[in-house]
Design a protein around this motif. Structure first.
Motif, PDB file in Angstrom:
ATOM      1  N   ASP A 192     -11.520  -0.916   2.637  1.00  0.00           N
ATOM      2  CA  ASP A 192     -10.304  -0.478   3.321  1.00  0.00           C
ATOM      3  C   ASP A 192     -10.295   1.043   3.292  1.00  0.00           C
ATOM      4  N   ASP A 216      -9.155   4.565   4.226  1.00  0.00           N
ATOM      5  CA  ASP A 216      -7.951   5.241   4.716  1.00  0.00           C
ATOM      6  C   ASP A 216      -8.281   6.727   4.764  1.00  0.00           C
ATOM      7  N   SER A 262      -3.378   6.078   5.800  1.00  0.00           N
ATOM      8  CA  SER A 262      -3.650   4.761   6.385  1.00  0.00           C
ATOM      9  C   SER A 262      -3.546   4.780   7.896  1.00  0.00           C
ATOM     10  N   TYR A 294      -5.686  -3.843   9.420  1.00  0.00           N
ATOM     11  CA  TYR A 294      -5.259  -4.091   8.039  1.00  0.00           C
ATOM     12  C   TYR A 294      -4.243  -5.217   7.986  1.00  0.00           C
ATOM     13  N   GLN A 343      -8.372 -10.580   2.664  1.00  0.00           N
ATOM     14  CA  GLN A 343      -9.168  -9.871   1.663  1.00  0.00           C
ATOM     15  C   GLN A 343     -10.502 -10.570   1.415  1.00  0.00           C
ATOM     16  N   ARG A 402      -2.717  -7.510   4.611  1.00  0.00           N
ATOM     17  CA  ARG A 402      -2.918  -7.669   3.176  1.00  0.00           C
ATOM     18  C   ARG A 402      -3.366  -9.066   2.776  1.00  0.00           C
ATOM     19  N   VAL A 446      -9.640  -1.851   8.463  1.00  0.00           N
ATOM     20  CA  VAL A 446     -10.503  -2.197   7.333  1.00  0.00           C
ATOM     21  C   VAL A 446     -11.929  -2.372   7.842  1.00  0.00           C
ATOM     22  N   LYS A 476       0.806  -1.213   0.000  1.00  0.00           N
ATOM     23  CA  LYS A 476       0.000   0.000   0.000  1.00  0.00           C
ATOM     24  C   LYS A 476       0.849   1.278   0.000  1.00  0.00           C
ATOM     25  N   ASP A 515      -4.124   1.427  10.963  1.00  0.00           N
ATOM     26  CA  ASP A 515      -4.648   1.155   9.628  1.00  0.00           C
ATOM     27  C   ASP A 515      -5.703   0.059   9.780  1.00  0.00           C
TER      28      ASP A 515
END
Ligand SMILES: *[C@@H]1O[C@H](CO)[C@@H](O)[C@H](O)[C@H]1NC(C)=O
Ligand SMILES: *[C@@H]1O[C@H](CO)[C@@H](O)[C@H](O)[C@H]1NC(C)=O
Ligand SMILES: *[C@@H]1O[C@H](CO)[C@@H](O)[C@H](O)[C@H]1NC(C)=O
Ligand SMILES: *[C@@H]1O[C@H](CO)[C@@H](O)[C@H](O)[C@H]1NC(C)=O
Ligand SMILES: *[C@@H]1O[C@H](CO)[C@@H](O)[C@H](O)[C@H]1NC(C)=O
Ligand SMILES: [Cu+2]
Length: 687
Positions: A491, A493, A497, A597, A602, A599, A634, A84, A632
């Motif tokens: 997500d 931000d 973030s 957060y 998802q 990665r 989500v 990101k 950060d």
């Protein structure tokens, strides 16, 4: 009529002709459409190009000859997005960060998750069965397995006993789900057949009572159940194509409508995927699994001109559609359309003028075939400005004599749309951007119901018995009750973030003693400290607003800059938590979640969804209860419908829609669209 009118009228027509023929250029900046089979990525988030897919395939074959010989099959291939921070720092002209492909594959009956580094030409990670479950099905899986029934003598006998000619048979593949040991250790799929005699709408002609389970890799029948014939509903009334209908419609015709944009559309699509409109900039891309991904959405502050981050990534993470019929052949109908089937390849070309208005611009998708060859999906996404005659803001004033204040502004929005036909059902997904900073996401369902054959032709035939698994919607046709849940990964931000927090803004009833009022509501704020604080079930009698704020960014008044999630109409999953479909669909246990957060988190039902056992779901991640304050984070939102079918849903169902909004709260210093000018007659074509 005065004598001069005729030439005037003619002139006017001429004028209309001239303007109208020149106004609908797809994108104001470029006259030619972007070539979506082009060679080069232009942005760190651009999807894999055709040459990149070919390169990934070549690297895979070098890593494991199975990919060359066909014993290893590619089920999904997508860009493994760069970190990101790298994407956010990237500017046009900078080199594109190293490109990687994430590949989901099958070999020797096992799932594989591979990461291919396209720059170094190496496979940098290759995991075998990291969790239960298998990758999304390939089109070859679906086509090959639907032919398997014909290998069975027993199936042939059952079909003959029903008197259905083989040429009229069409077999489809309702997925298998996961219901314990019988389905473990191999990929299985259920098959159900329909009669397409005298209709293209075979979904309405189920051959009920005959169910098969097939081994997807060995392509052999595992189980066949024949509960005896059930009348096959007739083809009468199943047609839905215009021009094939034989009944007159008693309705006055509506004249064609389209929107005029004499100066052309106001949005630009740069390098195929970067959209700029009014105060918004975002990246949009087709995706095999999610269908459509919006990334790095920023809005320009109309006061300072600063580009401010709102949402780093938003997409449909999973769809869950459980049917409410425990019978043989039906209990397993609990679909996960994104992870089992993929919303990308099922998003067929949009129909101009009907799916999207005349002023739309179209984006193509590019997906990898099971052998790793790029396949173009034309006109998969459309982008258009919408003016539906609505008002952005207004006020007229009567109390100030002589001022004659009548201020009003039209509401124009930008819509990104995709429509997936996941077998029988169609889902239309809209991401709609407003100049005032609001993002509205709408899901509309249409298409064909999944129906069940029944001996009953009339509700009277039921006598004292209850409905079967749903209402009778045509002779011998039951519309089985079911739910639809669409889970979004958002997500957010807000201004970057870091330093994001989730604040539950509670309306609490206060009881009064020494006042003329007995009760009132007071706002109290609770900052969610950990993930469990943010597992939320909506409740009208316990109302909250749900804010995401940046604790490091305050307005001039000291309010934290934020966005709120505004839920719309919704439905909750009422299945028991220990019900196998609900274990896999555990991301519907709450409507709202906020996670830290990560990665790799998802897909709300897990990376490998097919036949998964639910050990890699949003529920599992959230139960880790990580700290989410000032970080950060989500946001996840699930919208749902309970669907009790009715006769109007036959033979094709009118769209039913639900939406939610992401709306700025104290993000701007004041109304951000104050300065937009009104529309004036002189700017529009005369006629
Ligand atoms: C798009 O680019 C590809 C690869 O260069 C080329 O083969 C194709 O013909 C182009 N398509 C159009 C419509 O120009
Ligand atoms: C079943 O019937 C189909 C269509 O007539 C035929 O192609 C197939 O060979 C038959 N299968 C068996 C096992 O007899
Ligand atoms: C916090 O705000 C200050 C002042 O605006 C800024 O310089 C800093 O970069 C921000 N910190 C983070 C982590 O965003
Ligand atoms: C913002 O986040 C940074 C790094 O995560 C931290 O150092 C800083 O203290 C935070 N700012 C506020 C106002 O909490
Ligand atoms: C990130 O997510 C993966 C998958 O859920 C998990 O294995 C890993 O521990 C997570 N990392 C952190 C720091 O939470
Ligand atoms: Cu439905």
């Amino acid at each position: 009529m005065a004598e001069t009118s005729l030439p005037l009228l003619f002139l006017c027509f001429l004028f209309l002709f001239i303007t109208c023929s020149s106004i609908f250029l797809p994108v104001s900046s470029s006259k030619t459409r972007f070539n979506y089979s082009l060679e080069e990525p232009h942005h760190p988030l651009d999807p894999l190009t055709a040459p990149e897919m070919k390169r990934a395939r070549a690297i895979l074959s070098g890593h494991d000859p199975g990919f060359g010989s066909g014993s290893a099959i590619i089920h999904a291939m997508a860009l493994d997005e760069p970190d990101k921070q790298r994407v956010v720092r990237w500017k046009k002209g900078d080199p594109i960060p190293p490109r990687r492909a994430e590949v989901l594959a099958m070999s020797n009956g096992k799932s594989r998750v591979l990461t291919v580094d396209l720059d170094s030409g190496r496979v940098v990670s290759d995991l075998t069965s990291p969790t239960s479950g298998y990758p999304v099905l390939t089109m070859d899986d679906i086509i090959a397995s639907s032919q398997v029934p014909f290998k069975s003598v027993e199936f042939n006998r059952s079909i003959e006993a029903r008197g259905v000619p083989f040429s009229d048979l069409i077999c489809i593949t309702p997925f298998a789900g996961w219901f314990g040991p019988d389905e473990e250790g191999r990929r299985v799929i259920n098959i159900q057949c329909f009669s397409r005699q005298d209709t293209v709408n075979f979904y309405m002609r189920p051959i009920e009572g005959l169910y098969l389970t097939v081994d997807l890799d060995k392509l052999e029948v595992i189980r066949i159940v024949d509960k005896g014939p059930v009348p096959i509903p007739s083809s009468t009334g199943t047609e839905y194509r215009y021009g094939f209908l034989d009944k007159p419609v008693h309705m006055d015709r509506i004249n064609s409508i389209s929107m005029d944009q004499p100066d052309g559309p106001s949005f630009k699509v740069e390098d195929g995927y970067l959209v700029k409109w009014a105060n918004w900039v975002f990246h949009i891309k087709p995706d095999q699994r999610a269908g459509l991904i919006i990334s790095h959405a920023t809005i320009r502050d109309s006061e300072t001109g600063e580009a401010r981050s709102v949402m780093y990534k938003g997409f449909v993470s999973e769809l869950f559609v459980p049917y409410m019929d425990p019978d043989e052949g039906w209990y397993s109908k609990a679909y996960m359309d994104a992870g089992e089937f993929g919303l990308g390849p099922s998003s067929m070309p949009l129909v101009p003028l009907n799916d999207c208005p005349r002023n739309a611009y179209y984006i193509d998708g590019l997906f990898a075939s099971p052998q790793g060859n790029p396949i173009l999906q034309p006109n998969m996404i459309c982008l258009f400005e919408r003016y539906a005659g609505d008002i952005s803001w207004r006020h007229s004033e009567i109390l100030l004599p002589g001022t004659n204040i009548r201020e009003s502004r039209p509401k124009v929005t930008l819509v990104a749309r995709m429509a997936s036909s996941v077998g029988n059902y169609d889902y239309i997904f809209d991401w709609e951007f407003q100049m005032d900073g609001l993002i509205r996401v709408t899901v509309a369902a249409s298409g064909m119901l999944m129906v069940k054959g029944t001996p009953y032709e009339n509700v009277q035939d039921l006598g004292d018995k209850e409905d079967d698994s749903g209402p009778l919607i045509s002779e011998n046709v039951i519309g089985v009750v079911h739910d639809h849940f669409v889970s979004f990964h958002l997500d957010m931000d807000i201004d970057g973030s870091e330093n994001n927090s989730f604040v539950k803004v509670h309306l609490e009833k206060q009881r009064l003693r020494e006042s003329k009022r007995k009760s009132y509501l007071k706002v109290k704020k609770y900052v969610a400290k950990t993930e469990k604080d943010a597992q939320i079930k909506l409740n009208l009698y316990d109302p909250y607003e749900f804010h995401l704020v940046n604790t490091n960014r305050s307005s001039r008044l000291g309010n934290q800059a934020g966005y709120k999630l505004v839920p719309g109409g919704n439905a909750a999953s009422l299945l028991d938590l220990d019900d196998p479909p609900q274990i896999r669909g555990a991301f519907t246990n709450n409507q709202i979640w906020v996670t830290r957060y990560n990665r790799s988190e998802q897909w709300a039902g897990g990376l490998l969804m097919y036949q998964s056992r639910g050990e890699d779901t949003l529920q599992v991640w959230s139960d880790r209860d990580r700290a989410i304050e000032n970080r950060d984070i989500v946001l996840w939102y699930t919208l749902g419908f309970h669907h009790i079918p009715c006769q109007e849903d036959f033979p094709v169902m009118p769209t039913v829609a639900a939406s939610f909004e992401l709306k700025p709260v104290n993000f701007f210093e004041s109304n951000p669209v104050l300065g937009i000018p009104p529309f004036l007659k002189k700017d529009l074509p005369v006629c």
